[in-house]
Design a protein around this motif. Sequence first.
Motif, mmCIF file in Angstrom:
data_model
loop_
_atom_site.group_PDB
_atom_site.id
_atom_site.type_symbol
_atom_site.label_atom_id
_atom_site.label_comp_id
_atom_site.label_asym_id
_atom_site.label_seq_id
_atom_site.Cartn_x
_atom_site.Cartn_y
_atom_site.Cartn_z
ATOM 1 N N ARG A 15 0.943 -1.186 -0.090
ATOM 2 C CA ARG A 15 -0.010 -0.062 0.082
ATOM 3 C C ARG A 15 0.936 1.271 -0.030
ATOM 4 O O ARG A 15 0.536 2.157 -0.564
ATOM 5 C CB ARG A 15 -0.781 0.053 1.145
ATOM 6 N N LEU A 16 2.019 1.035 0.636
ATOM 7 C CA LEU A 16 2.809 2.386 0.794
ATOM 8 C C LEU A 16 3.338 2.592 -0.586
ATOM 9 O O LEU A 16 3.542 3.721 -1.152
ATOM 10 C CB LEU A 16 4.110 1.979 1.774
ATOM 11 N N LEU A 17 3.939 1.656 -1.151
ATOM 12 C CA LEU A 17 4.363 1.679 -2.668
ATOM 13 C C LEU A 17 3.509 2.150 -3.574
ATOM 14 O O LEU A 17 3.780 3.035 -4.365
ATOM 15 C CB LEU A 17 4.924 0.355 -3.028
ATOM 16 N N CYS A 18 2.104 1.730 -3.427
ATOM 17 C CA CYS A 18 1.061 2.319 -4.282
ATOM 18 C C CYS A 18 0.910 3.673 -4.163
ATOM 19 O O CYS A 18 0.758 4.623 -4.872
ATOM 20 C CB CYS A 18 -0.304 1.538 -4.064
ATOM 21 N N LEU A 186 12.569 12.428 9.033
ATOM 22 C CA LEU A 186 12.999 10.926 9.306
ATOM 23 C C LEU A 186 14.169 10.600 9.568
ATOM 24 O O LEU A 186 14.669 9.811 10.475
ATOM 25 C CB LEU A 186 12.523 10.173 7.967
ATOM 26 N N GLU A 187 15.304 11.187 9.174
ATOM 27 C CA GLU A 187 16.834 11.080 9.264
ATOM 28 C C GLU A 187 17.180 11.408 10.633
ATOM 29 O O GLU A 187 18.007 11.204 11.176
ATOM 30 C CB GLU A 187 17.697 11.885 8.639
ATOM 31 N N ASP A 188 16.030 12.410 11.305
ATOM 32 C CA ASP A 188 16.463 12.744 13.119
ATOM 33 C C ASP A 188 15.711 12.057 13.909
ATOM 34 O O ASP A 188 15.678 12.492 15.076
ATOM 35 C CB ASP A 188 16.032 14.395 12.948
ATOM 36 N N ARG A 194 11.840 6.097 16.259
ATOM 37 C CA ARG A 194 11.567 5.059 15.334
ATOM 38 C C ARG A 194 10.844 3.768 15.580
ATOM 39 O O ARG A 194 9.998 3.179 14.953
ATOM 40 C CB ARG A 194 12.969 4.457 14.930
ATOM 41 N N VAL A 195 10.641 3.540 17.003
ATOM 42 C CA VAL A 195 9.865 2.449 17.506
ATOM 43 C C VAL A 195 8.431 2.686 17.321
ATOM 44 O O VAL A 195 7.507 2.045 16.954
ATOM 45 C CB VAL A 195 10.199 2.231 18.844
ATOM 46 N N ASP A 196 7.880 4.213 17.541
ATOM 47 C CA ASP A 196 6.750 4.539 17.171
ATOM 48 C C ASP A 196 6.337 4.413 15.809
ATOM 49 O O ASP A 196 5.395 3.981 15.636
ATOM 50 C CB ASP A 196 6.549 5.855 17.749
ATOM 51 N N LEU A 197 7.266 4.716 14.886
ATOM 52 C CA LEU A 197 7.163 4.697 13.708
ATOM 53 C C LEU A 197 6.716 3.239 13.175
ATOM 54 O O LEU A 197 5.896 3.116 12.425
ATOM 55 C CB LEU A 197 8.431 5.427 12.783
ATOM 56 N N ASP A 205 9.390 -0.122 4.577
ATOM 57 C CA ASP A 205 8.331 1.195 4.341
ATOM 58 C C ASP A 205 9.287 2.164 4.813
ATOM 59 O O ASP A 205 9.295 3.361 3.927
ATOM 60 C CB ASP A 205 7.240 1.212 5.277
ATOM 61 N N PHE A 206 10.087 2.050 5.747
ATOM 62 C CA PHE A 206 10.912 3.149 6.390
ATOM 63 C C PHE A 206 11.923 3.743 5.205
ATOM 64 O O PHE A 206 12.083 4.724 4.916
ATOM 65 C CB PHE A 206 11.500 2.858 7.784
ATOM 66 N N GLU A 207 12.660 2.607 4.722
ATOM 67 C CA GLU A 207 13.551 2.793 3.755
ATOM 68 C C GLU A 207 12.859 3.489 2.444
ATOM 69 O O GLU A 207 13.566 4.295 1.905
ATOM 70 C CB GLU A 207 14.171 1.388 3.329
ATOM 71 N N ASP A 208 11.661 3.004 2.257
ATOM 72 C CA ASP A 208 11.176 3.360 1.003
ATOM 73 C C ASP A 208 10.811 4.949 1.106
ATOM 74 O O ASP A 208 11.014 5.819 0.131
ATOM 75 C CB ASP A 208 9.653 2.785 0.415
ATOM 76 N N MET A 209 10.183 5.236 2.416
ATOM 77 C CA MET A 209 10.273 6.808 2.623
ATOM 78 C C MET A 209 11.214 7.423 2.560
ATOM 79 O O MET A 209 11.096 8.769 2.196
ATOM 80 C CB MET A 209 9.118 6.777 3.816
ATOM 81 N N ARG A 210 12.315 6.985 3.416
ATOM 82 C CA ARG A 210 13.505 7.693 3.096
ATOM 83 C C ARG A 210 13.939 8.245 1.897
ATOM 84 O O ARG A 210 14.428 9.114 1.427
ATOM 85 C CB ARG A 210 14.655 6.924 3.890
#
Length: 235
Positions: A15-18, A186-188, A194-197, A205-210
């Motif tokens: 879904r994130l990639l979409c 995201l980098e900060d 990050r646990v929350d995310l 997903d995180f790497e895709d968003m970065r």
Amino acid sequence: MMQGTGRVRQNRRLRLLCAIGLAVVVVTAGPAHTQIGGDPIAPPPTDIVPLPEPFNRTMSQDPDNPLAVPGGGGDAFDSADPVVGGGIEELPEAVRRTRAMIMEAAQRADFEALRPLIGSGEEMTQLSLGGYEGDPVAFLRSLSGDQEGHEILAILIEVLEAGYAIYDPGTPNETFVWPYFVATPLEDLSPTQRVDLFKLVTSGDFEDMRAFGAYIFYRAGISPDGRWRFFVAGD
């Protein structure tokens, strides 16, 4: 990890990639119109939905309390830049009430209880950046990875359980937005952030968003008067 849980998390990454793909489509195609009962309804102005932007903004906030409003007190409202909010008890009463009603309906898997909160016409909650046709509750259910629509309700709960950010503070367009990652580089993110995310997205997903440059998974917004403005994913 249980096999079912694995499928859910894979669905979230798909879904994130979409959503990333939708970002390109929305930019090139422009906003679409929603149809309710055969009558076209223009989507709400896009400026009410905080879209991700390059994270080159510095956030002055307490490192021991990443959810604290920068500057404290009223100083945070001297600027229209988004700020990371404080505790739920600091939200306006109307915002707290709407958030609680959304979460309660989602927890009960009661889509019909969400209908009056979504509303209709120009005041209707925006559920897509690209527009859709038909009943908004049916559309919301269709966003889920399962036929019953339970996954999207779980995502909605998880989004509203996260910390929030305040967009356009002190202006007529002020909006309380969940999760606060929308307004945080995201980098900060700290380890605890990050646990929350990762309660919302996978490490993939995180790497895709970065790579994309912003948090673009689901986010929800409520206005100070308690109107549920949007629940969308993508850019």
